[in-house]
Design a protein around this motif. Structure first.
Motif, PDB file in Angstrom:
ATOM      1  N   HIS A 188       0.632  -1.247   0.141  1.00 12.47           N
ATOM      2  CA  HIS A 188      -0.136  -0.111  -0.077  1.00 12.47           C
ATOM      3  C   HIS A 188       0.974   1.280  -0.127  1.00 12.47           C
ATOM      4  O   HIS A 188       2.267   1.082   0.402  1.00 12.47           O
ATOM      5  N   ALA A 189       0.247   2.157  -0.281  1.00 11.69           N
ATOM      6  CA  ALA A 189       1.151   3.466  -0.347  1.00 11.69           C
ATOM      7  C   ALA A 189       1.499   3.950   1.097  1.00 11.69           C
ATOM      8  O   ALA A 189       1.174   5.305   1.306  1.00 11.69           O
ATOM      9  N   LEU A 190       1.551   2.964   2.086  1.00 14.24           N
ATOM     10  CA  LEU A 190       2.191   3.321   3.336  1.00 14.24           C
ATOM     11  C   LEU A 190       3.188   4.611   3.513  1.00 14.24           C
ATOM     12  O   LEU A 190       3.004   5.335   4.226  1.00 14.24           O
ATOM     13  N   SER A 191       4.087   4.070   2.558  1.00 14.24           N
ATOM     14  CA  SER A 191       5.175   5.342   2.621  1.00 14.24           C
ATOM     15  C   SER A 191       4.813   6.685   2.172  1.00 14.24           C
ATOM     16  O   SER A 191       5.426   7.534   2.370  1.00 14.24           O
ATOM     17  N   ALA A 192       3.727   6.701   1.526  1.00 16.03           N
ATOM     18  CA  ALA A 192       3.388   8.025   0.730  1.00 16.03           C
ATOM     19  C   ALA A 192       2.498   8.876   1.936  1.00 16.03           C
ATOM     20  O   ALA A 192       2.191  10.061   1.795  1.00 16.03           O
ATOM     21  N   ARG A 193       2.121   8.045   2.951  1.00 16.71           N
ATOM     22  CA  ARG A 193       1.206   8.929   4.041  1.00 16.71           C
ATOM     23  C   ARG A 193       2.123   9.778   4.865  1.00 16.71           C
ATOM     24  O   ARG A 193       3.250   9.633   4.778  1.00 16.71           O
ATOM     25  N   PRO A 194       1.376  10.553   5.801  1.00 13.97           N
ATOM     26  CA  PRO A 194       2.351  11.297   6.568  1.00 13.97           C
ATOM     27  C   PRO A 194       3.180  10.597   7.537  1.00 13.97           C
ATOM     28  O   PRO A 194       2.856   9.342   7.813  1.00 13.97           O
ATOM     29  N   PHE A 195       4.461  11.036   8.081  1.00 16.14           N
ATOM     30  CA  PHE A 195       5.187  10.382   8.959  1.00 16.14           C
ATOM     31  C   PHE A 195       4.471  10.005  10.202  1.00 16.14           C
ATOM     32  O   PHE A 195       3.981  11.118  10.890  1.00 16.14           O
ATOM     33  N   ARG A 196       4.473   8.798  10.623  1.00 15.21           N
ATOM     34  CA  ARG A 196       4.081   8.375  11.957  1.00 15.21           C
ATOM     35  C   ARG A 196       4.977   7.476  12.685  1.00 15.21           C
ATOM     36  O   ARG A 196       5.405   6.434  11.923  1.00 15.21           O
ATOM     37  N   PHE A 197       5.589   7.782  13.846  1.00 14.17           N
ATOM     38  CA  PHE A 197       6.553   6.917  14.425  1.00 14.17           C
ATOM     39  C   PHE A 197       6.267   6.966  15.797  1.00 14.17           C
ATOM     40  O   PHE A 197       6.559   7.609  16.779  1.00 14.17           O
ATOM     41  N   PRO A 198       5.568   5.649  16.416  1.00 12.39           N
ATOM     42  CA  PRO A 198       5.287   5.441  17.657  1.00 12.39           C
ATOM     43  C   PRO A 198       6.532   4.848  18.564  1.00 12.39           C
ATOM     44  O   PRO A 198       7.212   4.195  17.941  1.00 12.39           O
ATOM     45  N   VAL A 199       7.052   5.665  19.582  1.00  9.99           N
ATOM     46  CA  VAL A 199       8.251   5.510  19.905  1.00  9.99           C
ATOM     47  C   VAL A 199       7.673   4.080  21.136  1.00  9.99           C
ATOM     48  O   VAL A 199       6.859   3.932  21.938  1.00  9.99           O
ATOM     49  N   GLN A 200       8.552   3.114  20.749  1.00  7.26           N
ATOM     50  CA  GLN A 200       8.394   1.854  21.299  1.00  7.26           C
ATOM     51  C   GLN A 200       9.480   1.642  22.599  1.00  7.26           C
ATOM     52  O   GLN A 200       8.960   1.005  23.675  1.00  7.26           O
ATOM     53  N   TYR A 201      10.663   2.093  22.373  1.00  6.15           N
ATOM     54  CA  TYR A 201      11.748   1.936  23.401  1.00  6.15           C
ATOM     55  C   TYR A 201      12.715   2.846  23.320  1.00  6.15           C
ATOM     56  O   TYR A 201      13.169   3.387  22.364  1.00  6.15           O
ATOM     57  N   VAL A 202      13.080   3.423  24.573  1.00  4.38           N
ATOM     58  CA  VAL A 202      14.271   4.444  24.757  1.00  4.38           C
ATOM     59  C   VAL A 202      15.255   3.679  24.956  1.00  4.38           C
ATOM     60  O   VAL A 202      15.347   3.191  26.109  1.00  4.38           O
ATOM     61  N   ASN A 203      16.317   3.934  23.979  1.00  2.33           N
ATOM     62  CA  ASN A 203      17.637   3.080  24.292  1.00  2.33           C
ATOM     63  C   ASN A 203      18.380   4.227  24.755  1.00  2.33           C
ATOM     64  O   ASN A 203      18.952   5.116  24.062  1.00  2.33           O
ATOM     65  N   ARG A 204      19.261   3.615  25.981  1.00  2.00           N
ATOM     66  CA  ARG A 204      19.829   4.572  26.655  1.00  2.00           C
ATOM     67  C   ARG A 204      21.002   3.950  27.368  1.00  2.00           C
ATOM     68  O   ARG A 204      21.014   3.740  28.351  1.00  2.00           O
ATOM     69  N   PRO A 205      22.129   3.408  26.632  1.00  2.00           N
ATOM     70  CA  PRO A 205      23.013   2.580  27.294  1.00  2.00           C
ATOM     71  C   PRO A 205      23.737   3.460  28.060  1.00  2.00           C
ATOM     72  O   PRO A 205      24.311   2.841  29.151  1.00  2.00           O
ATOM     73  N   ASP A 206      24.432   4.704  27.868  1.00  2.00           N
ATOM     74  CA  ASP A 206      24.876   5.485  28.564  1.00  2.00           C
ATOM     75  C   ASP A 206      24.501   7.018  28.477  1.00  2.00           C
ATOM     76  O   ASP A 206      23.463   7.331  27.683  1.00  2.00           O
ATOM     77  N   ALA A 207      24.997   7.931  29.251  1.00  2.00           N
ATOM     78  CA  ALA A 207      24.882   9.471  28.834  1.00  2.00           C
ATOM     79  C   ALA A 207      25.039   9.802  27.572  1.00  2.00           C
ATOM     80  O   ALA A 207      24.485  10.778  27.134  1.00  2.00           O
ATOM     81  N   SER A 208      25.667   9.163  26.827  1.00  2.00           N
ATOM     82  CA  SER A 208      26.109   9.776  25.356  1.00  2.00           C
ATOM     83  C   SER A 208      25.288   9.621  24.326  1.00  2.00           C
ATOM     84  O   SER A 208      25.289   9.869  23.339  1.00  2.00           O
ATOM     85  N   PHE A 209      24.349   8.534  24.558  1.00  2.00           N
ATOM     86  CA  PHE A 209      23.440   8.018  23.446  1.00  2.00           C
ATOM     87  C   PHE A 209      22.087   7.902  24.100  1.00  2.00           C
ATOM     88  O   PHE A 209      21.861   7.309  25.154  1.00  2.00           O
ATOM     89  N   ARG A 210      21.119   8.522  23.275  1.00  4.84           N
ATOM     90  CA  ARG A 210      19.710   8.632  23.837  1.00  4.84           C
ATOM     91  C   ARG A 210      18.942   8.551  22.474  1.00  4.84           C
ATOM     92  O   ARG A 210      18.877   9.409  21.648  1.00  4.84           O
ATOM     93  N   GLY A 211      18.318   7.170  21.944  1.00  2.00           N
ATOM     94  CA  GLY A 211      17.675   6.866  20.851  1.00  2.00           C
ATOM     95  C   GLY A 211      16.321   6.461  21.134  1.00  2.00           C
ATOM     96  O   GLY A 211      16.235   5.942  22.162  1.00  2.00           O
ATOM     97  N   TYR A 212      15.546   6.917  20.186  1.00  4.43           N
ATOM     98  CA  TYR A 212      14.187   6.482  20.422  1.00  4.43           C
ATOM     99  C   TYR A 212      13.858   5.173  19.211  1.00  4.43           C
ATOM    100  O   TYR A 212      13.829   5.659  17.900  1.00  4.43           O
ATOM    101  N   ALA A 213      13.769   3.941  19.862  1.00  3.42           N
ATOM    102  CA  ALA A 213      13.783   2.873  19.033  1.00  3.42           C
ATOM    103  C   ALA A 213      12.076   2.588  18.514  1.00  3.42           C
ATOM    104  O   ALA A 213      11.209   2.940  19.385  1.00  3.42           O
ATOM    105  N   GLY A 214      11.923   2.044  17.347  1.00  2.00           N
ATOM    106  CA  GLY A 214      10.524   1.948  17.104  1.00  2.00           C
ATOM    107  C   GLY A 214      10.391   1.429  15.411  1.00  2.00           C
ATOM    108  O   GLY A 214      11.678   1.392  14.873  1.00  2.00           O
ATOM    109  N   THR A 215       9.322   1.261  14.867  1.00  2.32           N
ATOM    110  CA  THR A 215       9.145   0.935  13.508  1.00  2.32           C
ATOM    111  C   THR A 215       8.477   2.132  12.964  1.00  2.32           C
ATOM    112  O   THR A 215       7.178   2.425  13.511  1.00  2.32           O
ATOM    113  N   VAL A 216       8.723   2.538  11.801  1.00  2.00           N
ATOM    114  CA  VAL A 216       7.991   3.640  10.994  1.00  2.00           C
ATOM    115  C   VAL A 216       6.623   2.909  10.739  1.00  2.00           C
ATOM    116  O   VAL A 216       6.751   2.233   9.963  1.00  2.00           O
TER     117      VAL A 216
END
Lengths: 307, 601
Positions: free
Chosen positions: B203-231
């Motif tokens: 489907h034209a899923l990629s053509a729809r507006p961007f939506r990213f549910p944040v699933q998991y906050v990946n924070r191994p140490d103070a130097s990295f803070r990433g928001y993991a999830g599936t587009v």
């Protein structure tokens, strides 16, 4: 997505499966207090580990790895385990049922059923209880066996690890229900929607190291109950006059070595394995003596808490 | 049931060479022994391990099966059509790209065909393939096929499918399944397998507006803070602006991290980790979106709900809602109508039973971000979870936000609850007396109130009977009405608490879920549950109002303890055993507890 040199790009199908499995791994880390990864070292475990490493990159997977060792594990398997754990810096817990070991339960004299109940199912429950884990990753796939076809991705277990097929939660979309009460647990199957061929194609594409037993090589074999058994060490007694016959064999599935049959094969590389699986006309678990013990055995074992 | 579903699936697996030899050998033995097809293979038996379970009543459930052709890999969500049909159909349909509906050529469209088509449309499956099976049993008749297809199109026309295609097949012999049949020369279309291989599912899923549910906050140490999830939908590039949908806070994407190296761009379906340029307070459950196309944000909306719980859905009862990666308390505020899935007729409803479908208004405990399900499956779907059993009891598809939610804003109070407590010289809270009719709740509550009043504490007593004369006089004693009764009383009690008053409530309040609902209306510690525990026999013996006698005579339906359950509190703040404790003594015990809570001056 361009990977390191030498890797084949993933097909859209494998990429979709990988993304789904990554999402399941992350869901567990986000929602459970104390998850554990059941690492059986086989090909499915290898893919599941690979996916878990990707899911939490650049961090390491935020859970320990548990291996339930029966004492009858292939020597190659244990070597592979230790090398893998060292390479990725994983926290490994190895558990063997101490009472079973003390009672001398083994697959030869005690029978495959008793052995697998005590040394695998009971041992697993002991280890899960000891760790107080509320979620456990397993490498089960729905295509493996009939009773798995209806398994959930998040499979609910009541306190005491019982699986009640009547009391499973409907899973819609990717809106997994991860709520459990104290003492209740879930088994989580990130590879639910993978087939055996997917596992091999992914292993090849991602160059995941596998236990050498999956690749064909001349090995000493004996025939037991019509199945080809590789004599991994001299605990398996030979009949008078019997001599192991060296044959080129490999394994499609790895359990305790006296209970897992090999298949004659010339597939010495992953390419050859993929080709063989693609052309294969036999069930993957046809080589598991434990499953053949009685009909619906997988379902019965699952109710008892087997994976 | 006997449309040949198992045979068709068995045929697909067999013809795509997904049946291993050992199973085939077994099948050939079983066919001769149990089969219904003479000397032919009975392909239905391939799935038969499950039949035995079905008889034990355990495969009222979806089974997943796999096969592949060189062109495409397939997952079959095999949904038994009989019992639990709606629940199973919805579960299978929720992740499906296409639905194959099976019709027996001899029987034509059945009620269940229409029902299945409706559920597919509700779940927004875009493509439907109508398989007219057993075409051999109507002499390979083109006219019969055309009539069934016309009949179906007439019905499906209003269901909004993107494509509907039909194939005449004989699953038993494989005609038009994987191979073109010579016996239907009048049919020039593709085989079932060719159809499935060529359906447009990207489907034209990629053509729809961007939506990213944040699933998991990946924070191994103070130097990295990433928001993991599936587009979920749309695309995202490095440097793109994003906002957190509910809070409206903005940032830009600094990195798109994967284990295979950073990406310049990711699209719908990619499992990635986003690093933002700014330090924002982003957590699991947040939805990152494109600032140019923002989703709705509301705490009230209308949705279709499919009920899957053994206990009925009761308006007013609080459930956990899982939407995207977010979990919030939610309740159905109004059941607007129930849909009869067989006739598509609407009818009014006060509750919704297992396998029921209804259109409802819902309210959530906090605003959530969403899109209409028709636009976006990923951000418009939710499930409801029972807060006591943790069972998944409902599935929902959001239609639209209720404007009243977007236009009604809370007014800040200038005089706060703390200021009122200071003036009064005591705190405020809810003292909730629960127990059977005749247990002595009201007597004890009255005594407690007198003692508090004597100490100069501002109090008010809400009593079940009195409230039913006014505020709740429109309510009866059915389960939905009992839930609504307690919900309203809870809201009134909450206003009293805000006003600085100690409010004593004396209600049978038989359900745990509603007592918890009231408990959660006020801050922790401000709700005291008093369980006035008297054995049913004792209450019946006392019967101060003569109600038990009338209930037993059948004059009062839904009477708690007689033909309606009382759920005993699991962790009340205080339990009064009325067989061992006198009323005055009980009131003193409650008073001591209130002193400790700061309610008693």
């Amino acid at each position: 997505m361009s990977g390191p040199a030498g890797r084949r790009p993933l097909s859209p199908h494998l990429k979709r499966l990988e993304a789904e499995s990554i999402a399941i791994c992350r869901e567990v880390a986000a929602e459970f207090a104390n998850p554990v990864f059941l690492y059986s070292i086989g090909k499915d475990s290898g893919v599941m580990l690979h996916v878990a490493l990707k899911a939490f990159f650049p961090a390491r997977p935020p859970f320990p790895f548990l291996h339930v060792a029966s004492g009858w594990d292939f020597a190659d398997l244990l070597r592979h385990r230790d090398a893998t754990v060292a390479r990725h810096g994983l926290r490994l817990i190895v558990h063997t049922n101490p009472e079973g070991a003390a009672r001398g339960i083994d697959p030869l004299d005690s029978g495959s059923q008793l052995h697998s109940r005590v040394m695998l199912t009971e041992a697993l429950k002991q280890a899960l209880d000891a760790g107080g884990y509320d979620a456990a990753f397993g490498g089960g796939r729905r295509d493996e066996e009939k009773s798995r076809a209806k398994e959930r991705v998040f499979s609910f277990r009541s306190a005491g690890h019982a699986w009640d097929p009547r009391n499973q939660r409907p899973e819609l979309w990717n809106l997994w229900n991860t709520r459990v009460r104290k003492g209740e647990t879930v088994r989580v199957f990130p590879l639910s929607n993978w087939t055996e061929l997917d596992v091999w194609e992914y292993t090849r594409a991602e160059r995941i190291p596998v236990v050498p037993l999956y690749l064909a090589k001349p090995r000493p074999t004996v025939v037991r109950d019509g199945l080809l058994i590789v004599r991994d060490d001299d605990r398996l007694p030979l009949a008078p006059g019997e001599r192991p016959v060296v044959k080129s064999v490999r394994f499609r599935s790895l359990g305790c070595w006296p209970l897992t049959a090999a298949v004659e094969s010339e597939a010495r590389t992953l390419d050859a394995v993929v080709a063989e699986v693609r052309a294969s006309r036999r069930s993957e678990r046809a080589g598991r003596l434990v499953d053949a013990d009685e009909t619906a055995s997988m379902e019965r074992k699952k109710r008892e808490g087997y994976f | 049931m006997d449309d040949g579903k198992s045979t068709l699936i068995g045929r697909l697996l067999h013809d795509c060479r997904h049946v291993p030899d050992d199973q085939l050998a077994q099948l050939s033995r079983d066919s001769r022994r149990h089969g219904t097809t003479g000397d032919d293979l009975d392909l239905a038996l391939l799935l038969d391990g499950l039949e035995a379970e079905r008889e034990q009543g355990i495969t009222i459930d979806v089974a997943y099966r796999f096969f592949a052709t060189p062109r495409r890999a397939f997952i079959v969500a095999d949904t038994p059509g009989h019992e639990q049909y709606t629940r199973n159909m919805a579960t299978g349909a929720s992740t499906a790209d296409a639905a194959v509906l099976l019709v027996d050529a001899r029987k034509g469209l059945l009620t269940q065909t229409r029902r299945h088509a409706y559920v597919c449309s509700l779940l927004r499956i875009r493509h439907v393939v109508l398989v007219v099976n057993k075409i051999d049993l109507v002499e390979w008749s083109a006219a019969r096929f055309d009539a069934i297809v016309a009949d179906f199109l007439g019905f499906a026309g209003k269901l909004g499918f993107e494509s509907v295609q039909a194939v005449p097949v004989c699953a038993r012999h494989g005609d038009n399944v994987a191979a073109r049949s010579r016996r239907t020369p009048w049919y020039r279309g593709p085989t079932l397998l060719e159809l499935l291989e060529t359906l447009e599912v990207e489907h034209a899923l990629s053509a729809r507006p961007f939506r990213f549910p944040v699933q998991y906050v990946n924070r191994p140490d103070a130097s990295f803070r990433g928001y993991a999830g599936t587009v979920a939908t749309g695309r995202i590039r490095r440097g793109d602006p994003v906002i957190v949908a509910v809070s409206g806070r903005a940032s830009t994407v600094a990195r798109i991290v994967t284990a295979d190296g950073d990406l310049d761009e990711a699209a719908a379906g990619d499992a990635i980790t986003l690093v933002l340029a700014d330090e924002l307070d982003v957590a699991r459950g947040d939805l990152l979106v494109s600032p140019r196309h923002r989703p709705e944000v509301a705490d009230q909306f209308a949705a279709h709900v499919i009920w899957m719980g053994g206990e009925p859905l009761l308006p007013g009862r609080s459930y956990w809602m899982r939407i995207g990666t977010r979990s919030v308390p939610a309740s159905v505020t109004t059941l607007k109508y129930q849909v009869d899935v067989d006739t598509l007729q609407y009818s009014p409803a006060r509750s919704l039973a297992l396998n029921g479908v209804a259109f409802c208004n819902l309210a959530t405990g906090a605003p959530v971000a969403f899109d209409a399900y028709a636009d976006d499956r990923a951000t418009g779907a939710f499930v409801l979870i029972d807060r006591y059993t943790n069972a998944t009891v409902g599935a929902g598809m959001i239609a639209f936000a209720l404007r009243r939610a977007t236009n009604v804003h809370r007014q800040e109070h200038a005089v706060t609850r703390v200021a009122r407590a200071r003036l009064n010289g005591h705190g405020s809270g809810i003292v909730w007396f629960t127990g059977l009719s005749g247990s002595g709740k009201s007597t004890i509550a009255n005594l407690v109130e007198q003692k508090l009043h004597a100490r100069g504490v501002r109090t008010y007593l809400l009593d079940g009977d009195n409230v039913r004369h006014g505020l709740n006089r429109d309510l009866g004693f059915t389960d939905p009405d009992r839930v609504e009764n307690v919900r309203r009383v809870g809201e009134v009690a909450k206003l009293f608490v805000d006003a600085g008053v100690v409010v004593l409530c004396s209600f049978i309040s038989p359900f745990r879920a509603e007592r918890r609902l009231v408990r959660e209306l006020v801050p922790e510690g401000d709700f005291v549950e008093v369980f006035v525990d008297a054995p049913l026999e004792e209450c019946i013996r006392r019967d101060p109002k003569g109600l038990y006698a009338r209930a037993k005579a059948g004059a009062i339906p839904n009477f708690t303890g007689i033909d309606s359950p009382y759920e005993v509190p699991e962790r009340p703040e205080i339990r009064i055993d009325t067989t061992a404790t006198g009323e005055a003594e009980a009131a003193d015990a409650v008073l001591r507890l209130l002193e400790a809570r700061g309610f008693a001056g």
